[in-house]
Write a protein that holds these residues in place. Sequence first.
Motif, PDB file in Angstrom:
ATOM      1  N   ARG A  40       0.836  -1.207   0.000  1.00 10.12           N
ATOM      2  CA  ARG A  40       0.000   0.000   0.000  1.00 10.12           C
ATOM      3  C   ARG A  40       0.869   1.255   0.000  1.00 10.12           C
ATOM      4  O   ARG A  40       0.586   2.216  -0.719  1.00 10.12           O
ATOM      5  CB  ARG A  40      -0.940  -0.002   1.204  1.00 10.12           C
ATOM      6  CG  ARG A  40      -2.137  -0.918   1.049  1.00 10.12           C
ATOM      7  CD  ARG A  40      -3.158  -0.712   2.160  1.00 10.12           C
ATOM      8  NE  ARG A  40      -2.617  -0.973   3.479  1.00 10.12           N
ATOM      9  CZ  ARG A  40      -2.626  -2.146   4.093  1.00 10.12           C
ATOM     10  NH1 ARG A  40      -3.141  -3.194   3.491  1.00 10.12           N
ATOM     11  NH2 ARG A  40      -2.111  -2.286   5.303  1.00 10.12           N
ATOM     12  N   GLN A  43       2.345   1.686  -3.459  1.00 10.75           N
ATOM     13  CA  GLN A  43       1.349   2.163  -4.416  1.00 10.75           C
ATOM     14  C   GLN A  43       1.047   3.636  -4.192  1.00 10.75           C
ATOM     15  O   GLN A  43       0.894   4.396  -5.153  1.00 10.75           O
ATOM     16  CB  GLN A  43       0.074   1.330  -4.308  1.00 10.75           C
ATOM     17  CG  GLN A  43       0.220  -0.059  -4.879  1.00 10.75           C
ATOM     18  CD  GLN A  43      -1.015  -0.918  -4.682  1.00 10.75           C
ATOM     19  OE1 GLN A  43      -1.959  -0.532  -4.002  1.00 10.75           O
ATOM     20  NE2 GLN A  43      -1.007  -2.100  -5.273  1.00 10.75           N
ATOM     21  N   ALA A  44       0.980   4.058  -2.939  1.00 13.31           N
ATOM     22  CA  ALA A  44       0.725   5.470  -2.654  1.00 13.31           C
ATOM     23  C   ALA A  44       1.879   6.328  -3.172  1.00 13.31           C
ATOM     24  O   ALA A  44       1.663   7.397  -3.769  1.00 13.31           O
ATOM     25  CB  ALA A  44       0.530   5.685  -1.149  1.00 13.31           C
ATOM     26  N   LEU A  46       3.925   5.557  -5.582  1.00 16.45           N
ATOM     27  CA  LEU A  46       3.883   5.501  -7.038  1.00 16.45           C
ATOM     28  C   LEU A  46       2.819   6.452  -7.587  1.00 16.45           C
ATOM     29  O   LEU A  46       3.054   7.151  -8.578  1.00 16.45           O
ATOM     30  CB  LEU A  46       3.605   4.066  -7.490  1.00 16.45           C
ATOM     31  CG  LEU A  46       3.674   3.799  -8.980  1.00 16.45           C
ATOM     32  CD1 LEU A  46       5.068   4.115  -9.523  1.00 16.45           C
ATOM     33  CD2 LEU A  46       3.326   2.350  -9.265  1.00 16.45           C
ATOM     34  N   GLN A  47       1.677   6.503  -6.939  1.00 18.13           N
ATOM     35  CA  GLN A  47       0.625   7.422  -7.386  1.00 18.13           C
ATOM     36  C   GLN A  47       1.068   8.871  -7.225  1.00 18.13           C
ATOM     37  O   GLN A  47       0.802   9.711  -8.086  1.00 18.13           O
ATOM     38  CB  GLN A  47      -0.665   7.161  -6.620  1.00 18.13           C
ATOM     39  CG  GLN A  47      -1.357   5.886  -7.054  1.00 18.13           C
ATOM     40  CD  GLN A  47      -2.576   5.550  -6.215  1.00 18.13           C
ATOM     41  OE1 GLN A  47      -2.792   6.099  -5.143  1.00 18.13           O
ATOM     42  NE2 GLN A  47      -3.385   4.621  -6.698  1.00 18.13           N
ATOM     43  N   ALA A  48       1.767   9.177  -6.126  1.00 17.71           N
ATOM     44  CA  ALA A  48       2.262  10.540  -5.929  1.00 17.71           C
ATOM     45  C   ALA A  48       3.287  10.899  -7.002  1.00 17.71           C
ATOM     46  O   ALA A  48       3.268  12.006  -7.548  1.00 17.71           O
ATOM     47  CB  ALA A  48       2.873  10.678  -4.533  1.00 17.71           C
ATOM     48  N   SER A  50       3.460   9.581  -9.986  1.00 14.89           N
ATOM     49  CA  SER A  50       2.733   9.703 -11.250  1.00 14.89           C
ATOM     50  C   SER A  50       2.066  11.075 -11.355  1.00 14.89           C
ATOM     51  O   SER A  50       2.096  11.702 -12.419  1.00 14.89           O
ATOM     52  CB  SER A  50       1.674   8.606 -11.365  1.00 14.89           C
ATOM     53  OG  SER A  50       2.278   7.338 -11.437  1.00 14.89           O
ATOM     54  N   ALA A  51       1.495  11.535 -10.271  1.00 13.52           N
ATOM     55  CA  ALA A  51       0.861  12.863 -10.270  1.00 13.52           C
ATOM     56  C   ALA A  51       1.911  13.951 -10.503  1.00 13.52           C
ATOM     57  O   ALA A  51       1.679  14.890 -11.274  1.00 13.52           O
ATOM     58  CB  ALA A  51       0.127  13.098  -8.948  1.00 13.52           C
ATOM     59  N   GLU A 123       8.485   1.767  -9.176  1.00 15.99           N
ATOM     60  CA  GLU A 123       7.901   0.627  -9.873  1.00 15.99           C
ATOM     61  C   GLU A 123       8.693  -0.638  -9.568  1.00 15.99           C
ATOM     62  O   GLU A 123       8.114  -1.690  -9.313  1.00 15.99           O
ATOM     63  CB  GLU A 123       7.901   0.864 -11.384  1.00 15.99           C
ATOM     64  CG  GLU A 123       6.879   1.860 -11.841  1.00 15.99           C
ATOM     65  CD  GLU A 123       7.000   2.170 -13.331  1.00 15.99           C
ATOM     66  OE1 GLU A 123       8.015   1.801 -13.961  1.00 15.99           O
ATOM     67  OE2 GLU A 123       6.081   2.784 -13.862  1.00 15.99           O
ATOM     68  N   LEU A 151      -1.779   2.498 -13.392  1.00 15.23           N
ATOM     69  CA  LEU A 151      -2.192   3.454 -12.374  1.00 15.23           C
ATOM     70  C   LEU A 151      -2.612   4.789 -12.977  1.00 15.23           C
ATOM     71  O   LEU A 151      -3.586   5.376 -12.574  1.00 15.23           O
ATOM     72  CB  LEU A 151      -1.057   3.700 -11.373  1.00 15.23           C
ATOM     73  CG  LEU A 151      -0.852   2.588 -10.363  1.00 15.23           C
ATOM     74  CD1 LEU A 151       0.331   2.904  -9.467  1.00 15.23           C
ATOM     75  CD2 LEU A 151      -2.086   2.377  -9.532  1.00 15.23           C
ATOM     76  N   SER A 152      -1.870   5.289 -13.920  1.00 14.89           N
ATOM     77  CA  SER A 152      -2.182   6.569 -14.517  1.00 14.89           C
ATOM     78  C   SER A 152      -2.059   6.452 -16.032  1.00 14.89           C
ATOM     79  O   SER A 152      -0.963   6.267 -16.537  1.00 14.89           O
ATOM     80  CB  SER A 152      -1.226   7.632 -13.979  1.00 14.89           C
ATOM     81  OG  SER A 152      -1.473   8.846 -14.616  1.00 14.89           O
TER      82      SER A 152
END
Length: 163
Positions: A40, A43-44, A46-48, A50-51, A123, A151-152
Amino acid sequence: MPGCCEDLQDLEQRVQRNAAELGQEAFWEQELRREQAREREGQARLQALSAATAEHAARLQALDAQACALEAKLRLAAEAPGPPSPTASATERLRQDLAAQERQSVEVQGSLALVSRALEAAEHALQDLMPPARGKSLPGAPQNPALVSSLSPEVAPMRQNWR
């Protein structure tokens, strides 16, 4: 009595084996919870990333658009007939603006490269956190190993241009 003693010893051994198995089960349940928490977190992160990548890419596109507009103004100013002094100062001002935009573009591209490397590292770390396929997946584990790339949707085409 010898038969009872043997039965009693067998029961004691079975109780000991059951206790050992319960201890192992508790250990593996705890390990599973730790892995899920690490996943988790990955993934968080990675999302940050990506943003941040998407934000830098948008800023880079905006700077490129401004640079193109300034180049067009420069061409028009150079082609326009008239007294040289006002045009020359406007042209010089546009050149300075264009140079500033180019510097900003280089800075954003550098930031984008750093974010890209961080994204690749995240990743890779997330892939290391995913359990190997053993026929039966763990509860809560991602079912699709291509999760990172999904994810994005904006990130995948951008990453192809970076490499």
